[in-house]
Design an enzyme around this catalytic site. Structure first.
Site, PDB file in Angstrom:
ATOM      1  N   SER A  91       0.547  -1.072   0.464  1.00 56.31           N
ATOM      2  CA  SER A  91      -0.028   0.155  -0.154  1.00 56.31           C
ATOM      3  C   SER A  91       1.034   1.006   0.004  1.00 56.31           C
ATOM      4  CB  SER A  91      -0.905   0.396   1.137  1.00 56.31           C
ATOM      5  OG  SER A  91       0.425   0.635   2.049  1.00 56.31           O
ATOM      6  N   ASP A  92       0.869   2.667  -0.663  1.00 54.34           N
ATOM      7  CA  ASP A  92       1.249   3.274  -0.295  1.00 54.34           C
ATOM      8  C   ASP A  92       1.228   3.271   0.975  1.00 54.34           C
ATOM      9  OD1 ASP A  92       2.190   5.922  -0.726  1.00 54.34           O
ATOM     10  OD2 ASP A  92       1.093   6.805  -2.620  1.00 54.34           O
ATOM     11  N   TRP A  93       1.457   4.773   2.038  1.00 53.29           N
ATOM     12  CA  TRP A  93       1.750   5.228   3.104  1.00 53.29           C
ATOM     13  C   TRP A  93       0.420   5.325   3.682  1.00 53.29           C
ATOM     14  CZ3 TRP A  93       5.249   2.221   1.135  1.00 53.29           C
ATOM     15  CH2 TRP A  93       6.615   2.124   1.962  1.00 53.29           C
ATOM     16  N   ALA A 128      -2.495   3.850   2.746  1.00 48.04           N
ATOM     17  CA  ALA A 128      -3.533   4.024   2.226  1.00 48.04           C
ATOM     18  C   ALA A 128      -4.544   2.780   2.377  1.00 48.04           C
ATOM     19  CB  ALA A 128      -2.986   4.138   0.540  1.00 48.04           C
TER      20      ALA A 128
END
Ligand SMILES: *[C@@H]1O[C@H](CO)[C@@H](O)[C@H](O)[C@H]1NC(C)=O
Ligand SMILES: *[C@@H]1O[C@H](CO)[C@@H](O)[C@H](O)[C@H]1NC(C)=O
Ligand SMILES: *[C@@H]1O[C@H](CO)[C@@H](O)[C@H](O)[C@H]1NC(C)=O
Ligand SMILES: *[C@@H]1O[C@H](CO)[C@@H](O)[C@H](O)[C@H]1NC(C)=O
Ligand SMILES: *[C@@H]1O[C@H](CO)[C@@H](O)[C@H](O)[C@H]1NC(C)=O
Ligand SMILES: *[C@@H]1O[C@H](CO)[C@@H](O)[C@H](O)[C@H]1NC(C)=O
Ligand SMILES: *[C@@H]1O[C@H](CO)[C@@H](O)[C@H](O)[C@H]1NC(C)=O
Ligand SMILES: *[C@@H]1O[C@H](CO)[C@@H](O)[C@H](O)[C@H]1NC(C)=O
Ligand SMILES: *[C@@H]1O[C@H](CO)[C@@H](O)[C@H](O)[C@H]1NC(C)=O
Ligand SMILES: *[C@@H]1O[C@H](CO)[C@@H](O)[C@H](O)[C@H]1NC(C)=O
Length: 781
Positions: free
Chosen positions: A299-301, A303
């Protein structure tokens, strides 16, 4: 496109984000509001081909893990280092854990590292060779510092929004150009020799540097505005139809997966109203089924917004932590039967197989070595820089500069007696002083020269040379007088100046979209200098298109260079070009319009509004018509077209030859098995186009020869499908050959869910830009 009932959609959304607002004012069902179709279960990795050995090793290791150990691999933990995220160790099984760090333009936020040219600069160089060597040397620095996973390169955003704040981290608005350059970058980072041979297959030869990377940000992450939920406003939904997502947004991801990319980062925003990291259609469907992706999805940080739902949708690792969604909850979900343990095993398999795939079980430095969380604390010094990177940093910086105007014999400069320099962005910003916590923004010169852009794709080089520093050094060697005023907005010009150089910025940073694509301050500074100086050279360090109408017709503005984001060698690269040590060879990887309105509806990011004040909707209604495809369709004359750039020499094109590959299969539908990147025969060679390029001027230089194809059945007049960059001495000529694959000549069929090779007459155009195409020809399939 299927228009679903808006009332139902809004009710669903309200439920999803926990508010019941704004369901009543729904009147018009004709508009497109996407909803993402469910695709379950999540495909398990199967190994095969180049992933088979790693798959088998991972099976042995993961087979010994307890459920708790497997679950521990699925989320980040806090560590005392500047790694952006850490996958924890499992000491019992001698798995040392992994360090994930920013970003795609160089290792950030630590000492003794280089600052490479940013994505936009690589795009403007149109050099596959430099993209590859940049990837190799950059990957080497990450490895030396014990970074297992490089958080880059970027092919999302795909530059849909002209003011997009992160476009510069990627290469170009054109998916084909981005796809070629990302494949080279991925191959370089992962230490794989790539030969795009006459067979158009990618041959891999394993070199010594082995480090995987995370392709960012999958998919439809086209604006910074409302990318994350805030208060009562949900994150923006990118509503993309199936044809457009294949032909534009997925295209470069496909090239990168095919080149061997080990990891993909799912994005913050929603796609068809379902979060990037909860979207089973994009993760389980497009990525893990259609592209046969074998690595892990991270995941993006921050997200991740749900627990079991994200696990089922295909998310494998949550960063920077389990955010309260996974961890013990994942264990409980397996125990109470709401999630099959096989899904958790597959998450662990994908992480561990990636680790083996890139030989990180053998002699890999300790995760995050020499990267303390505060660089001012005493620590082991690990110099990540490799002397082999020096020519890549300099040539990479040189080749991404694009000369768009050069009249009255202005450039190259000829032993000037006096040079006058203007504009704050000629010099290093005053706060360019790497200290622990300013490192994050160190090379982002909103108020000084821009080596790179801002945010997580920023660079923090150990040393960088500004244009002013390099010009001064050159003047010192040549005995040239230098006059400078970096402060006044209406400076006086010393009348004996042989040339005046005015610097301006067009900056961008993660977290917000660009405020504008021109600014009055710089335009009026340029005009005020030009009023007094008959050779005024304008240099923009620009993180995206920058309009020039405010001054371009001034007769004394005799040269203009888009200098993009060159990295630490900014100054030396500019001096090399200004003084003619090298000839400019960059070309615009985007269109420069005459006016903002020429870009149509995609100039500005979507905003929350009207009945969607809580759920901003970005409808990608323009389909594939971005940039030159849109200008061509509308018949709009750009100021500088896509692919344009001048040189100090001239080139002639001749002798086009179009060859259908004998024996190539032209059945409309691919039939090959799916491996990493999709069906194997999508990369079969169908045709080649060759032309002669000759240097007809008096100095050596490189030319980017470009091939555009009009595909029967595609609505666009032409699309980029080839480029080569020969370096030629005066009067030297070379035959360049463009290789066309089945995918290059196909259009996406929504009905069949396959790429369809067309029957009919293909048109080929070759030349020096998207609008300077002296050669053409046809081929009938
Ligand atoms: C989004 O919705 C459109 C229209 O219904 C559909 O064509 C497309 O496949 C959907 N894509 C995703 C990723 O949900
Ligand atoms: C899982 O991670 C937690 C927190 O880092 C740690 O306390 C625990 O020992 C780990 N469990 C196993 C089985 O490795
Ligand atoms: C099982 O556990 C998960 C995670 O805590 C929880 O979300 C879910 O509601 C539980 N299901 C049942 C049927 O108890
Ligand atoms: C740039 O200067 C302005 C005005 O002096 C200031 O508000 C802003 O914070 C500065 N930006 C940076 C990145 O230093
Ligand atoms: C161009 O520069 C010269 C000085 O070299 C100046 O005299 C002239 O007025 C300028 N032209 C314009 C149109 O401003
Ligand atoms: C520019 O101005 C200088 C004097 O300021 C003059 O010598 C020169 O001829 C002018 N050049 C052009 C191209 O007008
Ligand atoms: C230029 O674009 C702006 C912003 O979209 C618009 O308001 C203006 O009318 C346009 N001007 C011309 C001359 O087209
Ligand atoms: C969102 O919240 C703000 C402040 O709480 C409120 O003023 C505003 O009306 C709300 N907007 C919507 C569209 O619900
Ligand atoms: C023209 O191209 C063909 C095919 O590439 C080549 O055989 C021929 O030698 C070329 N002619 C010239 C004059 O370069
Ligand atoms: C193709 O090239 C010929 C000259 O060789 C030119 O006359 C013609 O206009 C070109 N056609 C297109 C569509 O560009």
């Amino acid at each position: 496109m299927v228009a679903i009932k808006r009332a139902a959609l809004l009710a669903g959304l309200a439920q999803l984000i926990g508010t019941s607002a704004a369901q009543d004012a729904i009147t018009d069902d004709s508009h497109f509001y996407g909803q993402s179709p469910p695709v379950y279960p999540s495909p398990e990795m199967v190994g095969g081909n180049e992933w088979e050995a790693a798959f088998q090793k991972a099976k042995l290791l993961v087979g010994q893990m307890t459920l708790e150990e497997k679950v521990n691999l699925t989320a980040g933990v806090t560590k005392d280092s500047t790694c952006s995220g850490n996958i924890p160790a499992i000491e019992r099984l001698r798995f040392p854990g992994m360090c994930l760090s920013d970003a795609g333009n160089g290792l950030r936020n630590t000492d003794f590292v280089s600052g490479f040219p940013s994505g936009i600069h690589v795009g403007a160089s149109w050099s596959k060779d430099l993209a590859f060597r940049r990837g190799t040397t950059m990957g080497g620095e990450f490895k030396t510092k014990g970074v297992n996973v490089l958080l880059g390169p970027v092919v999302g955003p795909a530059w849909r929004i002209v003011r997009g704040g992160r476009n510069w981290e990627g290469f170009s608005v054109d998916p084909w150009l981005s796809g070629q350059l990302v494949a080279q970058t991925v191959s370089g980072i992962q230490g794989q020799g790539v030969i795009t041979s006459t067979k158009v297959s990618i041959l891999r030869a394993t070199l010594s540097i082995l480090i995987p990377n995370v392709l960012q940000h999958y998919i439809g992450n086209e604006q910074e505005t409302n990318r994350n939920p805030e208060g009562n406003i949900s994150s923006v939904s990118s509503n993309i139809d199936d044809k457009t997502i294949h032909e534009v947004y997925l295209w470069p991801f496909q090239d990168a997966v095919r080149a061997g990319s080990g990891n993909i980062m799912c994005s913050y925003q929603r796609v068809n109203n379902s979060y990037g990291c909860s979207n089973s259609k994009t993760l389980n469907g497009l990525l893990k089924s259609e592209l046969g992706f074998q690595g892990f999805v991270v995941s993006d940080w921050g997200a991740q917004h749900a627990g079991v739902a994200t696990a089922k949708a295909g998310l494998d690792v949550a960063m920077p932590s389990n955010g309260g969604f996974w961890g013990d909850h994942l264990i409980e979900a397996v125990k109470n039967g709401s999630l099959p343990e096989s899904r958790v095993t597959d998450m662990a398999m994908r992480v561990i197989a990636s680790w083996y795939q890139f030989n990180q079980d053998q002699d890999f430095p300790k995760p995050g070595i020499g990267m303390p969380s505060n660089v001012l604390d005493p620590h082991e010094i690990v110099d990540g820089r490799d002397p082999a990177a020096a020519p890549v940093l300099l040539n990479g910086a040189i080749e991404g500069h694009v000369l768009v105007k050069n009249t009255k014999d202005t450039l190259p400069l000829k032993s000037p007696r006096m040079l006058s320099l203007f504009g704050y962005s000629a010099k290093t910003p005053d706060d360019f002083n790497p200290s622990a916590n300013s490192l994050f923004m160190a090379a982002f010169g909103e108020n000084g020269t821009m080596f790179g852009g801002g945010g997580s794709g920023a660079i923090t080089p150990a040393l960088a040379i500004s244009p002013f520093e390099a010009l001064k050094m050159r003047a010192y060697q040549d005995g040239t007088a230098v006059f400078n005023d970096f402060i006044s907005d209406r400076p006086s010009v010393e009348p004996s100046s042989d040339a005046c150089i005015v610097f301006g910025n067009a900056w961008a940073s993660e977290g917000s979209d660009r405020p504008a694509i021109r600014d009055d301050y710089s335009d009026s500074l340029i005009k005020s200098v030009a009023d007094q100086c008959n050779k005024t050279v304008v240099i923009f360090h620009n993180a995206g298109p920058r309009l020039v109408e405010g001054f371009i017709d001034h007769p004394n503005v005799t040269a203009v260079i888009f200098a993009h984001l060159p990295g630490q060698e900014s100054g030396p690269a500019l001096v090399s070009l200004l003084f003619g040590d090298t000839s400019p060879s960059g070309k615009l990887p985007y269109t420069v319009a005459k006016n903002e309105s020429d870009y149509g509806d995609v100039l500005d990011p979507a905003q929350p509004k009207g009945e969607f004040a809580n759920f901003p909707q970005a409808d990608f209604n323009e389909g594939i018509y971005l940039d030159y495809r849109y200008f061509d369709k509308k018949g709009i004359e750009p100021r500088y077209e896509f692919g344009f750039g001048l040189s100090y020499t001239t080139f002639a094109y001749s002798n086009i030859s179009i060859n259908y590959i004998e024996g190539a299969n032209t059945y409309p539908w691919p039939g090959g098995p799916i491996v990493s990147g999709g069906q194997t025969d999508l990369w079969d060679a169908i045709a080649t186009v060759s032309v002669n390029v000759k240097n007809t001027g008096s100095v050596a230089g490189a030319e980017v020869a470009q091939l555009y194809v009009g595909i029967p059945g595609a609505p666009t007049k032409q699309q980029l499908r080839g480029f080569e960059k020969p370096f030629l001495q005066p009067s030297q000529s070379e035959t360049v050959t463009f290789h066309l694959t089945r995918r290059d000549l196909s259009v996406w069929s929504v009905e069949r869910q396959k790429w369809q090779l067309q029957q009919g007459t293909y048109k080929f155009y070759v030349g020096s830009s998207s609008r300077r195409l002296p050669l053409n020809g046809t081929m009938h399939l």
